[in-house]
Enzyme design. Structure first.
Site, PDB file in Angstrom:
ATOM      1  N   LEU A  13       0.833  -1.065  -0.013  1.00  0.00           N
ATOM      2  CA  LEU A  13      -0.100  -0.037   0.153  1.00  0.00           C
ATOM      3  C   LEU A  13       0.875   1.071  -0.144  1.00  0.00           C
ATOM      4  CD1 LEU A  13      -2.636  -0.890   2.854  1.00  0.00           C
ATOM      5  CD2 LEU A  13      -2.877  -1.256   0.275  1.00  0.00           C
ATOM      6  N   ASP A  14       0.255   2.295  -0.652  1.00  0.00           N
ATOM      7  CA  ASP A  14       1.095   3.410  -0.547  1.00  0.00           C
ATOM      8  C   ASP A  14       1.350   3.996   1.049  1.00  0.00           C
ATOM      9  OD1 ASP A  14       1.121   3.552  -3.020  1.00  0.00           O
ATOM     10  OD2 ASP A  14      -0.544   4.907  -3.468  1.00  0.00           O
ATOM     11  N   ALA A  15       2.341   4.578   1.213  1.00  0.00           N
ATOM     12  CA  ALA A  15       2.706   5.295   2.307  1.00  0.00           C
ATOM     13  C   ALA A  15       1.508   6.057   3.186  1.00  0.00           C
ATOM     14  CB  ALA A  15       3.713   6.228   2.626  1.00  0.00           C
TER      15      ALA A  15
END
Length: 314
Positions: free
Chosen positions: A145-147
């Site tokens: 997942l993106d940050a």
């Protein structure tokens, strides 16, 4: 025993017709997904030749000329270290898998240039042993997942689980469901975005819908409509970097708070959103060793829920 040595990537090819007449630094940026600054650095360091001669960044390319480029090896990512990560919670754990609910401002694994917390740090600190297949800095990681995207991630603890889960994600048999608050009201209210994604030609870290990019398919359905925004349920067939954010931006309905992809900062400020409003709400797959379907759900984090409450009061 030492690990394998990273070597540079040497590429040699005739200059394609599509970049004839372009400055070499600009053409390299398009051809290799580099920034123009990075392309100019490679040229200045003597890593680029045209027809056997040293190149200057302002040289104009001719179709059919022989271009040779040596791309130095990428820097080694830092190794994962055990360190508690506040807000990271374990939703499920057994002998083969661990499912976590990832908070914002946390990445999946160590990467070059990232100095903040990672999921791997938090799990190692809590004593979770992960599969060691793949690169050392990505142990157990089968998807990311993106940050600043919150929600559910599954990691492999056993080598068998790693192999099965990697294949399941590759074959698109994992149900990945997200909720996204986007600006405006998509028309139609339910639809599919089938548009290829690759690095943005600007070379600035963004991704974009690009002809010839990797196939990318996103299904969306409106769950709730507000005056200035819509809450969507989104299901992914593919799992490209920034896929939902790129596809929603391409529809002119970026995720609220996603300034990288054109969101209105005034709306985000009014709603108290300081990141993209995007949450991995459900994750379902066949358990890699038990042979039965499992599904997990995650509630909205407080900052995302608070934004919805404000919209409902309008």
């Amino acid at each position: 025993m030492t690990g394998p040595t990273r070597t540079g990537d040497h590429r040699a090819m005739p200059v394609p017709d599509g970049v004839e007449g372009e400055r070499i630094d600009s053409a390299m940026a398009r051809m290799f997904g580099l920034s123009r600054t990075r392309a100019a650095e490679l040229i200045a360091d003597g890593n680029v030749t045209v027809d056997g001669g040293a190149a200057a960044k302002s040289d104009r390319l001719e179709a059919g000329s022989w271009l040779e480029v040596t791309l130095p090896p990428p820097p080694e990512p830092p190794a994962a270290r055990a360190e508690p990560v506040p807000g990271l919670s374990v939703v499920h754990e057994d002998a083969d898998i661990v499912v976590v609910d990832k908070p914002a401002a946390v990445v999946a694994h160590p990467t070059v240039g990232w100095t903040g917390p990672t999921v791997l740090q938090g799990l190692l600190a809590s004593g979770v042993e992960l599969a060691t297949s793949g690169a050392a800095e990505r142990q157990g990681i089968v998807h990311r997942l993106d940050a600043n995207t919150t929600g559910l991630m599954v990691l492999a603890k056993s080598e068998a689980a790693y192999s099965v889960l990697k294949r399941a994600f590759k074959e698109r048999v994992v149900d990945k469901v997200y909720h996204a608050l986007v600006q405006g009201h998509p028309d139609p209210l339910r639809g599919t975005v089938d548009a290829p994604i690759d690095r943005h030609p600007a070379g600035d870290g963004r991704w974009a819908v690009v002809a010839g990019g990797r196939p990318s398919v996103t299904h969306y359905d409106t769950v709730e409509a507000f005056r200035a925004a819509s809450l969507l349920e989104i299901k992914l067939e593919t799992g490209r970097t920034h896929q939902i954010r790129v596809h929603m931006s391409a529809l002119r309905h970026p995720c609220v708070g996603d300034h990288l992809y054109g969101a209105d900062p005034a709306l985000a400020e009014r709603l108290g959103v300081r990141r993209q409003w995007l949450h991995a709400v459900r994750l379902g797959f066949e358990h890699p060793t038990l042979g039965r379907r499992v599904e997990f759900e995650s509630p909205y984090p407080r900052d995302l829920e608070a934004a919805l409450e404000l919209l409902r009061e309008e």
